[in-house]
Design a protein around this motif. Structure first.
Motif, PDB file in Angstrom:
ATOM      1  N   ALA A   1       0.974  -1.232  -0.084  1.00 15.76           N
ATOM      2  CA  ALA A   1      -0.089  -0.085   0.061  1.00 15.76           C
ATOM      3  C   ALA A   1       0.749   1.413   0.052  1.00 15.76           C
ATOM      4  O   ALA A   1       0.287   2.461  -0.112  1.00 15.76           O
ATOM      5  CB  ALA A   1      -1.067  -0.063   1.177  1.00 15.76           C
ATOM      6  N   ASP A   2       2.102   1.074   0.098  1.00 17.19           N
ATOM      7  CA  ASP A   2       3.158   2.399   0.358  1.00 17.19           C
ATOM      8  C   ASP A   2       3.437   2.521  -1.138  1.00 17.19           C
ATOM      9  O   ASP A   2       4.465   1.739  -1.637  1.00 17.19           O
ATOM     10  CB  ASP A   2       4.043   1.967   1.403  1.00 17.19           C
ATOM     11  N   PRO A   3       3.183   3.774  -1.591  1.00 15.74           N
ATOM     12  CA  PRO A   3       3.716   4.165  -2.994  1.00 15.74           C
ATOM     13  C   PRO A   3       5.160   4.309  -3.087  1.00 15.74           C
ATOM     14  O   PRO A   3       5.621   4.304  -4.152  1.00 15.74           O
ATOM     15  CB  PRO A   3       2.733   5.184  -3.106  1.00 15.74           C
ATOM     16  N   GLY A   4       5.795   4.714  -1.894  1.00 19.38           N
ATOM     17  CA  GLY A   4       7.109   5.038  -1.944  1.00 19.38           C
ATOM     18  C   GLY A   4       8.299   3.763  -1.560  1.00 19.38           C
ATOM     19  O   GLY A   4       9.295   3.892  -1.367  1.00 19.38           O
ATOM     20  N   TYR A   5       7.485   2.488  -1.621  1.00 19.62           N
ATOM     21  CA  TYR A   5       8.216   1.490  -1.031  1.00 19.62           C
ATOM     22  C   TYR A   5       9.502   1.195  -2.040  1.00 19.62           C
ATOM     23  O   TYR A   5      10.583   0.796  -1.582  1.00 19.62           O
ATOM     24  CB  TYR A   5       7.372   0.298  -1.039  1.00 19.62           C
ATOM     25  N   PHE A   6       9.127   1.265  -3.259  1.00 20.41           N
ATOM     26  CA  PHE A   6      10.512   1.275  -4.182  1.00 20.41           C
ATOM     27  C   PHE A   6      10.969   2.302  -4.610  1.00 20.41           C
ATOM     28  O   PHE A   6      11.953   2.362  -5.706  1.00 20.41           O
ATOM     29  CB  PHE A   6       9.816   0.450  -5.460  1.00 20.41           C
ATOM     30  N   ASP A   7      10.929   3.424  -4.009  1.00 23.47           N
ATOM     31  CA  ASP A   7      11.732   4.627  -4.279  1.00 23.47           C
ATOM     32  C   ASP A   7      12.933   4.856  -3.222  1.00 23.47           C
ATOM     33  O   ASP A   7      12.668   4.737  -1.873  1.00 23.47           O
ATOM     34  CB  ASP A   7      10.740   5.945  -3.916  1.00 23.47           C
ATOM     35  N   GLU A   8      13.928   4.991  -3.711  1.00 20.81           N
ATOM     36  CA  GLU A   8      15.180   5.094  -3.021  1.00 20.81           C
ATOM     37  C   GLU A   8      15.195   6.372  -2.162  1.00 20.81           C
ATOM     38  O   GLU A   8      14.679   7.390  -2.625  1.00 20.81           O
ATOM     39  CB  GLU A   8      16.533   5.029  -3.794  1.00 20.81           C
ATOM     40  N   PRO A   9      15.614   6.282  -0.778  1.00 23.61           N
ATOM     41  CA  PRO A   9      15.520   7.491  -0.173  1.00 23.61           C
ATOM     42  C   PRO A   9      16.396   8.491  -0.753  1.00 23.61           C
ATOM     43  O   PRO A   9      17.455   8.185  -1.436  1.00 23.61           O
ATOM     44  CB  PRO A   9      16.184   7.050   1.265  1.00 23.61           C
ATOM     45  N   THR A  10      16.019   9.735  -0.447  1.00 20.26           N
ATOM     46  CA  THR A  10      16.768  10.921  -1.210  1.00 20.26           C
ATOM     47  C   THR A  10      18.125  11.131  -0.532  1.00 20.26           C
ATOM     48  O   THR A  10      18.303  10.839   0.518  1.00 20.26           O
ATOM     49  CB  THR A  10      16.035  12.091  -1.177  1.00 20.26           C
ATOM     50  N   GLY A  11      19.130  11.533  -1.343  1.00 17.98           N
ATOM     51  CA  GLY A  11      20.444  11.564  -0.870  1.00 17.98           C
ATOM     52  C   GLY A  11      21.318  12.275  -1.775  1.00 17.98           C
ATOM     53  O   GLY A  11      21.049  12.427  -2.887  1.00 17.98           O
ATOM     54  N   ALA A  12      22.683  12.162  -1.467  1.00 18.08           N
ATOM     55  CA  ALA A  12      23.512  12.591  -2.432  1.00 18.08           C
ATOM     56  C   ALA A  12      23.613  11.468  -3.690  1.00 18.08           C
ATOM     57  O   ALA A  12      23.554  10.324  -3.369  1.00 18.08           O
ATOM     58  CB  ALA A  12      24.879  12.771  -1.881  1.00 18.08           C
ATOM     59  N   ASP A  13      23.645  12.062  -5.069  1.00 15.37           N
ATOM     60  CA  ASP A  13      24.042  11.212  -5.938  1.00 15.37           C
ATOM     61  C   ASP A  13      25.308  10.487  -6.167  1.00 15.37           C
ATOM     62  O   ASP A  13      26.212  10.864  -5.554  1.00 15.37           O
ATOM     63  CB  ASP A  13      23.875  11.831  -7.482  1.00 15.37           C
ATOM     64  N   PRO A  14      25.436   9.050  -6.336  1.00 10.46           N
ATOM     65  CA  PRO A  14      26.491   8.352  -6.290  1.00 10.46           C
ATOM     66  C   PRO A  14      27.641   8.819  -7.301  1.00 10.46           C
ATOM     67  O   PRO A  14      27.146   9.573  -8.417  1.00 10.46           O
ATOM     68  CB  PRO A  14      26.151   6.854  -6.184  1.00 10.46           C
ATOM     69  N   THR A  15      28.678   8.515  -7.208  1.00  6.71           N
ATOM     70  CA  THR A  15      29.519   8.662  -8.219  1.00  6.71           C
ATOM     71  C   THR A  15      29.489   7.559  -9.287  1.00  6.71           C
ATOM     72  O   THR A  15      29.925   6.355  -9.079  1.00  6.71           O
ATOM     73  CB  THR A  15      30.972   8.809  -7.675  1.00  6.71           C
ATOM     74  N   PHE A  16      29.284   7.763 -10.580  1.00 10.65           N
ATOM     75  CA  PHE A  16      29.371   6.873 -11.477  1.00 10.65           C
ATOM     76  C   PHE A  16      30.579   6.806 -12.191  1.00 10.65           C
ATOM     77  O   PHE A  16      31.225   7.775 -12.730  1.00 10.65           O
ATOM     78  CB  PHE A  16      28.279   7.183 -12.486  1.00 10.65           C
TER      79      PHE A  16
ATOM     80  N   ARG B   1      30.108   1.564 -13.325  1.00  9.68           N
ATOM     81  CA  ARG B   1      30.078   1.246 -11.896  1.00  9.68           C
ATOM     82  C   ARG B   1      29.610   2.218 -10.909  1.00  9.68           C
ATOM     83  O   ARG B   1      30.054   3.537 -11.144  1.00  9.68           O
ATOM     84  CB  ARG B   1      31.501   0.664 -11.338  1.00  9.68           C
ATOM     85  N   PHE B   2      28.862   1.876 -10.124  1.00  6.68           N
ATOM     86  CA  PHE B   2      28.190   2.681  -8.960  1.00  6.68           C
ATOM     87  C   PHE B   2      27.957   2.246  -7.598  1.00  6.68           C
ATOM     88  O   PHE B   2      27.793   0.829  -7.590  1.00  6.68           O
ATOM     89  CB  PHE B   2      27.238   3.674  -9.548  1.00  6.68           C
ATOM     90  N   ARG B   3      27.816   2.924  -6.502  1.00  6.65           N
ATOM     91  CA  ARG B   3      27.584   2.215  -5.302  1.00  6.65           C
ATOM     92  C   ARG B   3      25.932   2.225  -5.212  1.00  6.65           C
ATOM     93  O   ARG B   3      25.074   2.936  -5.652  1.00  6.65           O
ATOM     94  CB  ARG B   3      28.136   3.260  -4.346  1.00  6.65           C
ATOM     95  N   SER B   4      25.319   0.985  -4.569  1.00  7.05           N
ATOM     96  CA  SER B   4      24.200   0.718  -4.652  1.00  7.05           C
ATOM     97  C   SER B   4      23.577   1.600  -3.534  1.00  7.05           C
ATOM     98  O   SER B   4      24.301   1.942  -2.725  1.00  7.05           O
ATOM     99  CB  SER B   4      23.831  -0.574  -4.182  1.00  7.05           C
ATOM    100  N   GLY B   5      22.334   1.958  -3.559  1.00 10.64           N
ATOM    101  CA  GLY B   5      21.730   2.495  -2.453  1.00 10.64           C
ATOM    102  C   GLY B   5      21.283   1.982  -1.465  1.00 10.64           C
ATOM    103  O   GLY B   5      20.771   2.473  -0.181  1.00 10.64           O
ATOM    104  N   MET B   6      21.443   0.750  -1.486  1.00  7.81           N
ATOM    105  CA  MET B   6      21.112  -0.232  -0.275  1.00  7.81           C
ATOM    106  C   MET B   6      22.119  -0.998  -0.059  1.00  7.81           C
ATOM    107  O   MET B   6      23.001  -1.515  -0.937  1.00  7.81           O
ATOM    108  CB  MET B   6      19.997  -1.408  -0.613  1.00  7.81           C
ATOM    109  N   SER B   7      22.548  -1.313   1.317  1.00  9.85           N
ATOM    110  CA  SER B   7      23.648  -2.019   1.972  1.00  9.85           C
ATOM    111  C   SER B   7      23.468  -3.186   2.512  1.00  9.85           C
ATOM    112  O   SER B   7      22.370  -3.482   3.256  1.00  9.85           O
ATOM    113  CB  SER B   7      24.525  -1.274   2.794  1.00  9.85           C
TER     114      SER B   7
END
Length: 335
Positions: free
Chosen positions: A55-70, A78-84
């Motif tokens: 029911a949560d429309p944001g469940y698949f939205d990554e939390p906002t934050g600084a963009d990773p280095t690509f 290559r880039f860092r995943s937003g989930m650890s």
């Protein structure tokens, strides 16, 4: 006679995959799927959290934050995943780029479970048609593999929460990659998913407005039903069955059920194309048919290509050629 041979070929291919799969311990793993939920000790509690996630429309939205280095060198991104996750190798995302020389269209490809190689021929096929192809590694695959593992047992398993975490991470990674493609100037971005990758591509297409076209190969709606009935996931079912029944598994893995997001996949600005195998023993045809009907009931008008082959034999000519040509028409003209 030919189709009997084809069925035997598919069964031999499935049996080879079984050789490395083992039963594992059932676990809720609620903290992995629902961080901050606190102590969860029962399937009933887990299912209640899963209902909330659906029911949560944001469940698949990554939390906002600084963009990773690509980091992009030669054909590797290559880039860092937003989930650890607990596996450090899995937390860096890798993708292979087959450049078409044009910034017009990009196609993000999500491979199947336990893929041993990327889809070089598919990438070349579309690149020759002016579409840049980006093949992203799903969690626990290729460069992201867990050290010592013989297959991607953390991507799909009898740990309920880890399976949700892995597919959610895949969706976050894919959406982050799509954001990079937008910044690079690609005007149209599409997704293609194969088997388990089709669930990831479908989740992204449902939640990411930048995706205009989605091709889902060998797909269905309920991941729980695919795992419970499919030829490739018998070891997982054996691990699950003593602890949870099929109905509770459907609810527990509800956040991964594409049927739950049929209304999002039916949006006017998304073209959908499904490639299905009528002899499939991994994703059973009746499960695919159920998804198709659910999409139509939600107002979608997906293109459907049904081929008289099996799950694995889709990779053989002429089936893969027909699948590729139908997808090329989608990318060129829409449904």
């Amino acid at each position: 006679m030919f189709h009997s041979w084809l069925d035997r070929w598919d069964e031999r291919r499935a049996a080879r995959g079984d050789a490395v799969k083992t039963t594992t311990r059932f676990a809720l793993g609620a903290d992995l799927a629902f961080p901050g939920a606190g102590r969860v000790e029962s399937i009933t509690e887990f299912c209640a959290l899963a209902d909330h996630a659906v029911a949560d429309p944001g469940y698949f939205d990554e939390p906002t934050g600084a963009d990773p280095t690509f980091e992009f060198e030669d054909d590797r991104l290559r880039f860092r995943s937003g989930m650890s996750s607990e596996v450090e190798e899995n937390n860096t995302v890798w993708a292979k780029v087959t450049d078409s020389g044009s910034r017009g269209q990009a196609l993000v490809v999500f491979h199947h479970w336990n893929a041993s190689a990327r889809y070089r021929q598919i990438a070349r096929f579309f690149a020759r048609r002016g579409i840049t192809v980006v093949e992203i590694a799903l969690p626990y695959h290729f460069e992201r593999s867990r050290p010592g593992s013989l297959y991607a047992d953390h991507m799909l398993s009898a740990n309920l929460g880890r399976t949700i975490q892995s597919l959610r991470q895949a969706a976050w990674d894919g959406r982050k990659l799509i954001g990079w493609l937008q910044r690079e100037g690609y005007g149209e971005i599409s997704v293609l998913g194969m088997s388990l990758g089709s669930w990831v591509a479908g989740l992204i297409a449902a939640h990411e407005p930048a995706v205009s076209k989605a091709a889902l190969f060998l797909t269905a709606g309920r991941l729980a039903d695919m795992v419970w009935t499919g030829r490739a996931t018998q070891a997982i079912r054996e691990s699950l069955e003593p602890a949870i029944d099929q109905e509770d598994l459907r609810r527990a893995w509800g956040p991964l059920d594409l049927e739950k997001y049929a209304h999002l996949l039916a949006r006017d600005d998304l073209d959908l194309h499904l490639v299905l195998a009528r002899r499939d023993t991994v994703v059973l045809p009746d499960l695919s048919d159920r998804l198709v009907q659910t999409l139509k009931d939600a107002g979608a008008n997906p293109g459907i290509l049904e081929l008289n082959c099996g799950h694995y034999s889709l990779s053989m000519p002429p089936y893969i050629l027909w699948a590729g040509l139908s997808t090329a028409r989608l990318l060129r003209h829409g449904r």
